[in-house]
Design a protein around this motif. Structure first.
Motif, PDB file in Angstrom:
ATOM      1  N   PRO A   1       0.814  -1.225   0.000  1.00  0.00           N
ATOM      2  CA  PRO A   1       0.000   0.000   0.000  1.00  0.00           C
ATOM      3  C   PRO A   1       0.844   1.271   0.000  1.00  0.00           C
ATOM      4  O   PRO A   1       0.430   2.293  -0.536  1.00  0.00           O
TER       5      PRO A   1
ATOM      6  N   GLU B   1      -5.214 -14.639   0.409  1.00  0.00           N
ATOM      7  CA  GLU B   1      -5.181 -15.300   1.709  1.00  0.00           C
ATOM      8  C   GLU B   1      -4.390 -14.493   2.732  1.00  0.00           C
ATOM      9  O   GLU B   1      -4.743 -14.419   3.896  1.00  0.00           O
ATOM     10  N   ASN B   2      -3.279 -13.903   2.267  1.00  0.00           N
ATOM     11  CA  ASN B   2      -2.416 -13.223   3.227  1.00  0.00           C
ATOM     12  C   ASN B   2      -2.519 -11.718   3.212  1.00  0.00           C
ATOM     13  O   ASN B   2      -2.151 -11.064   4.168  1.00  0.00           O
TER      14      ASN B   2
ATOM     15  N   LEU C   1      -5.313  -9.787   2.027  1.00  0.00           N
ATOM     16  CA  LEU C   1      -6.635  -9.383   1.569  1.00  0.00           C
ATOM     17  C   LEU C   1      -6.862  -7.898   1.749  1.00  0.00           C
ATOM     18  O   LEU C   1      -7.459  -7.240   0.902  1.00  0.00           O
ATOM     19  N   GLN C   2      -6.343  -7.361   2.839  1.00  0.00           N
ATOM     20  CA  GLN C   2      -6.637  -5.949   3.093  1.00  0.00           C
ATOM     21  C   GLN C   2      -6.043  -5.070   2.014  1.00  0.00           C
ATOM     22  O   GLN C   2      -6.625  -4.056   1.651  1.00  0.00           O
TER      23      GLN C   2
ATOM     24  N   LEU D   1      -8.676  -5.299  -0.740  1.00  0.00           N
ATOM     25  CA  LEU D   1      -9.980  -4.717  -0.451  1.00  0.00           C
ATOM     26  C   LEU D   1      -9.933  -3.226  -0.206  1.00  0.00           C
ATOM     27  O   LEU D   1     -10.900  -2.519  -0.428  1.00  0.00           O
ATOM     28  N   LEU D   2      -8.808  -2.739   0.284  1.00  0.00           N
ATOM     29  CA  LEU D   2      -8.784  -1.326   0.591  1.00  0.00           C
ATOM     30  C   LEU D   2      -8.648  -0.453  -0.649  1.00  0.00           C
ATOM     31  O   LEU D   2      -8.704   0.759  -0.554  1.00  0.00           O
TER      32      LEU D   2
ATOM     33  N   SER E   1     -10.825  -1.108  -2.976  1.00  0.00           N
ATOM     34  CA  SER E   1     -12.045  -1.665  -3.556  1.00  0.00           C
ATOM     35  C   SER E   1     -12.780  -0.668  -4.433  1.00  0.00           C
ATOM     36  O   SER E   1     -13.454  -1.047  -5.385  1.00  0.00           O
TER      37      SER E   1
ATOM     38  N   GLN F   1     -12.035 -15.998   0.836  1.00  0.00           N
ATOM     39  CA  GLN F   1     -11.839 -15.494   2.198  1.00  0.00           C
ATOM     40  C   GLN F   1     -13.139 -14.891   2.705  1.00  0.00           C
ATOM     41  O   GLN F   1     -13.867 -14.240   1.966  1.00  0.00           O
ATOM     42  N   GLU F   2     -13.389 -15.077   3.990  1.00  0.00           N
ATOM     43  CA  GLU F   2     -14.647 -14.604   4.560  1.00  0.00           C
ATOM     44  C   GLU F   2     -14.834 -13.103   4.388  1.00  0.00           C
ATOM     45  O   GLU F   2     -15.898 -12.636   3.989  1.00  0.00           O
ATOM     46  N   ALA F   3     -13.767 -12.360   4.668  1.00  0.00           N
ATOM     47  CA  ALA F   3     -13.897 -10.909   4.549  1.00  0.00           C
ATOM     48  C   ALA F   3     -14.138 -10.511   3.102  1.00  0.00           C
ATOM     49  O   ALA F   3     -14.799  -9.512   2.819  1.00  0.00           O
TER      50      ALA F   3
ATOM     51  N   ARG G   1     -17.784 -10.985   2.385  1.00  0.00           N
ATOM     52  CA  ARG G   1     -18.531  -9.906   3.004  1.00  0.00           C
ATOM     53  C   ARG G   1     -18.457  -8.632   2.187  1.00  0.00           C
ATOM     54  O   ARG G   1     -19.450  -7.940   1.981  1.00  0.00           O
ATOM     55  N   ALA G   2     -17.228  -8.353   1.723  1.00  0.00           N
ATOM     56  CA  ALA G   2     -17.046  -7.133   0.936  1.00  0.00           C
ATOM     57  C   ALA G   2     -17.830  -7.206  -0.366  1.00  0.00           C
ATOM     58  O   ALA G   2     -18.395  -6.211  -0.817  1.00  0.00           O
TER      59      ALA G   2
ATOM     60  N   ASP H   1      -8.561 -11.858   8.392  1.00  0.00           N
ATOM     61  CA  ASP H   1      -8.185 -11.461   7.038  1.00  0.00           C
ATOM     62  C   ASP H   1      -7.559 -10.079   7.039  1.00  0.00           C
ATOM     63  O   ASP H   1      -7.449  -9.440   5.998  1.00  0.00           O
TER      64      ASP H   1
ATOM     65  N   ILE I   1      -8.783  -7.349   8.134  1.00  0.00           N
ATOM     66  CA  ILE I   1      -9.744  -6.279   7.871  1.00  0.00           C
ATOM     67  C   ILE I   1     -10.183  -5.721   9.226  1.00  0.00           C
ATOM     68  O   ILE I   1     -10.420  -6.462  10.169  1.00  0.00           O
TER      69      ILE I   1
ATOM     70  N   THR J   1     -15.190  -2.565   5.268  1.00  0.00           N
ATOM     71  CA  THR J   1     -15.608  -2.703   3.876  1.00  0.00           C
ATOM     72  C   THR J   1     -17.118  -2.621   3.707  1.00  0.00           C
ATOM     73  O   THR J   1     -17.634  -2.742   2.604  1.00  0.00           O
TER      74      THR J   1
ATOM     75  N   HIS K   1     -14.289   2.558   5.445  1.00  0.00           N
ATOM     76  CA  HIS K   1     -12.864   2.804   5.221  1.00  0.00           C
ATOM     77  C   HIS K   1     -12.637   4.053   4.379  1.00  0.00           C
ATOM     78  O   HIS K   1     -11.773   4.877   4.675  1.00  0.00           O
TER      79      HIS K   1
END
Lengths: 336, 364
Positions: free
Chosen positions: A178, A213-214, A216-217, A220-221, A223, A282-284, A287-288, B202, B204, B228, B327
């Motif tokens: 990031p 897996e490692n 994800l953030q 997703l960030l 996104s 991945q679960e998150a 969700r996203a 994860d 998050i 998210t 976020h």
């Protein structure tokens, strides 16, 4: 014949410009055929350094020299040899010299060189902590600043370089970091009209999602840019109803409320779906996806899909969403 | 009788030898007497402990007794020091006793007790083991050994808890820094207590979020707002058609379509990395961990950017677009998160709305 070839290669270093020019033109021509490549291969040790020297000379010799190197690098042995003699660094140094006329060819050369792990490591500069990732950042910046519009899109192929380096874990790490902000820049290029650029971006994102897996953030960030790049190509042709778009963030909702150009290349659609699949493992990630009303988009897109391979890719995600907790809307919150 | 000796000269005459023997014998009986006196003083009780110690010390200083006899003296003195609570001295005495006579089991016992009181668990364990080697059937030592074991286990589990708490807190700090969020001091502690954001598997972030109804300053809490998630999803749930209206909202002005969300711009100065870590450790096992001194240069999260609260009151309240993720909103340049995010809820249909928007209203 051997001595003639030897002589030819020798002429590449001739002090006489017309001789040199003639020699490099012939060599370049030879690299265009299988037989030619074979006969040149035996002299690789003299040939390669000679061609490299010519790269920094005037256009009339540097261009055929570069073209020759690009052709030669399609052979993996030749490519390895080139990497060993520091070809990646040479190419990068030349690429950023002012007035260089062989930009496009140098980029193509790097595409071929990064087919191997050694080439990737060389481009990532993993050996030296202080400069690690510097070449990559320069290339991404050039990729994003130049464009298709100006006619001569010399950095068009950078997308393919990124696809290659993202096959490698160290490469993914740099791209997803990031602090460097590379992923965001790269994703934005997805909107380009150049199919080569689009494909490069799509392939790179897909490869990067193997880190879901490692890291994800880190995916997703971004996104805000990631979901449009992944979901719009697989959203089908229809205009979406307001009851669907109101549950999406504006960057998706607005785009889906109007007519849009379909993405014709099925490979890009498959890559987008594979990327989504990796995230949704991945679960998150699930969700996203739910939070932007992603499953609805996939549902509508699937209805319009006709290519069997692409349909399979939709179905794979579908089964994950059903078996993974499909009721992941926002969690309950307590009220005081 | 001549009682001095010339340097280096040996006793020559029989009488000189006899004299020296006599002195030695005197000293010896004096020492033994002192030992007995010391023991007596101990039996007499607390008030006499110091006197007991004095006797033992003087007996030791005679320097005539055998090693095993001196060992007993040191062990006895250790015992009294233990009774007096002088654990450090008790330990050195017990150690000396052991040195002089490695089979003095009482000395081992006292060494263990002293080490336990000083929380020197490894030493305690060692003395237990050595003592039991010499006298394997010693019940008292065995009992002590069990206590040492259980102390060690408790200590290790506590250490693990602390270390875990610190790791979690550091993880939170680095997640916040990676996202370039600005954290400031807490503003509504009485409402939020010690609630903290949580990092899931994860990586998050899930935030506890405070909603304040500006008009009446009543509050609502969203326990788990995943970064998210979009605001609209949470608001849909809170203000759904099935949920009861807010108790104070007698005219039912606060309906889903009428509400707007705002946050206060630049509401304070940023916390330094060290302060942030401290905040995350509060209320956990690691609350008392000593953190390394903060380096002048590593003030982490932009503590140098003290954005002053706008004098421009019109832009003090920044509207939140519901169709964005938490976020994205937290990242906005003028958002300083007061430890946990706080959002103000107003209704377009309420007369309070104009007051709020004019910038004349303030939370105090």
């Amino acid at each position: 014949m051997a001595t003639e070839m030897e002589e030819l290669v020798g002429f590449l270093s001739s002090p006489s410009p017309p001789v040199k020019k003639a020699a490099v033109d012939i060599v370049c021509g030879l690299t265009g055929s299988e037989d030619g490549l074979q006969s040149l291969a035996t002299f690789a040790n003299i040939l390669l350094p000679s061609l490299v020297r010519l790269l920094s000379e005037t256009k009339e010799v540097s261009q055929p020299a570069a073209e020759g190197l690009v052709n030669l690098s399609q052979n993996s042995n030749m490519a390895s040899k080139m990497v060993t003699i520091g070809m990646v660094k040479t190419a990068m140094d030349l690429l950023y010299k002012p007035d260089t006329s062989i930009t496009r060819l140098l980029v193509m050369l790097l595409v071929n060189l990064t087919q191997s792990d050694a080439g990737i490591a060389s481009l990532l500069q993993t050996g030296d902590e202080k400069v690690q990732g510097l070449y990559v950042m320069k290339l991404v910046r050039s990729f994003c600043r130049s464009s298709n519009e100006s006619g001569d899109d010399s950095f068009e192929h950078v997308g393919s370089i990124l696809v290659n380096i993202s096959k490698n874990e160290a490469g993914r790490k740099i791209l997803l970091d990031p602090k460097r902000g590379l992923l965001k820049q790269i994703i934005r290029q997805f909107d380009s009209s150049s199919p080569l650029r689009k494909k490069g971006v799509s392939g790179t994102i897909r490869n990067c999602c193997f880190e879901a897996e490692n890291q994800l953030q880190n995916l997703l960030l971004v996104s805000e840019f990631l979901w449009p790049a992944l979901l719009l190509p697989v959203a089908g042709h229809k205009i979406y109803a307001e009851q669907d778009t109101v549950k999406m963030p504006p960057e998706l909702g607005t785009a889906l409320s109007i007519d849009r150009e379909p993405v014709d290349d099925p490979e890009i659609r498959i890559q987008a779906l594979e990327a989504i699949y990796l995230i949704v493992l991945q679960e998150a990630g699930r969700r996203a996806l739910w939070s932007v009303n992603g499953p609805r988009i996939l549902q509508v897109g699937y209805e319009d899909e006709e290519d069997p391979k692409v349909m399979e890719a939709y179905e794979r995600i579908g089964s994950l969403l059903v078996h993974g907790n499909g009721t992941e809307e926002s969690t309950a919150e307590a009220t005081k | 009788m001549a009682l001095w000796m010339e340097k280096g000269s040996q006793p020559q005459t029989e009488s000189e030898i006899a004299d020296l023997d006599a002195i030695a014998a005197l000293k010896e009986s004096a020492a033994l007497e002192l030992k007995e006196k010391g023991n007596e003083f101990v039996k007499l009780g607390k008030k006499h402990y110091l006197e007991a110690i004095d006797c033992y010390t003087r007996a030791i200083n005679q320097k005539v007794l055998s090693d095993s006899e001196n060992s007993v003296l040191f062990a006895n003195r250790a015992h009294v020091n233990l009774l007096l609570g002088n654990h450090r001295r008790a330990l050195t005495d017990a150690e000396e006793a052991i040195n002089l006579c490695p089979t003095n089991v009482k000395a081992f016992y006292r060494a263990v007790k002293a080490s336990l009181s000083l929380n020197l668990l490894n030493e305690a364990k060692m003395y237990c083991e050595n003592g039991l080697e010499k006298d394997p059937s010693n019940e008292e030592l065995k009992k002590l050994a069990r206590k040492v074991e259980s102390n060690i286990i408790e200590h290790q589990s506590h250490e693990a808890e602390v270390s875990n708490a610190v790791t979690v807190a550091k993880g939170l700090v680095s997640a916040i820094e990676a996202r370039k969020l600005k954290m400031g001091k807490a503003m509504y502690r009485e409402l939020t207590g010690l609630k903290k954001p949580v990092l899931d598997k994860d990586n998050i972030l899930h935030w506890p979020v405070l909603l304040l109804y500006a008009e009446v300053m009543s509050s609502d809490f969203i326990e788990d707002f995943c970064e998210t998630d979009m605001f609209s999803a949470h608001l849909d749930l809170i203000f759904s058609e099935d949920s009861p209206p807010l108790p104070w909202d007698t005219e039912n002005k606060y309906t889903r379509d009428a509400i707007e969300l705002y946050y206060e711009a630049c509401s304070g100065t940023c916390l330094s990395t060290a302060k942030l870590l401290q905040y995350f450790l509060e209320g956990t096992a690691g609350a008392n961990v000593e953190l390394p001194c903060e380096d002048e240069n590593t003030t982490g999260i932009s503590s140098s950017t003290t954005i002053s609260a706008g004098d421009d009151s019109a832009s003090k309240w920044i509207r939140v677009n519901e169709r964005r993720t938490l976020h994205d909103v937290l990242r906005e340049s003028r958002f300083i998160i007061p430890e946990i995010p706080v959002f103000f809820v107003v209704s377009r249909r309420s007369s309070f709305y104009q007051v709020f928007k004019s910038g004349k209203w303030s939370p105090q």
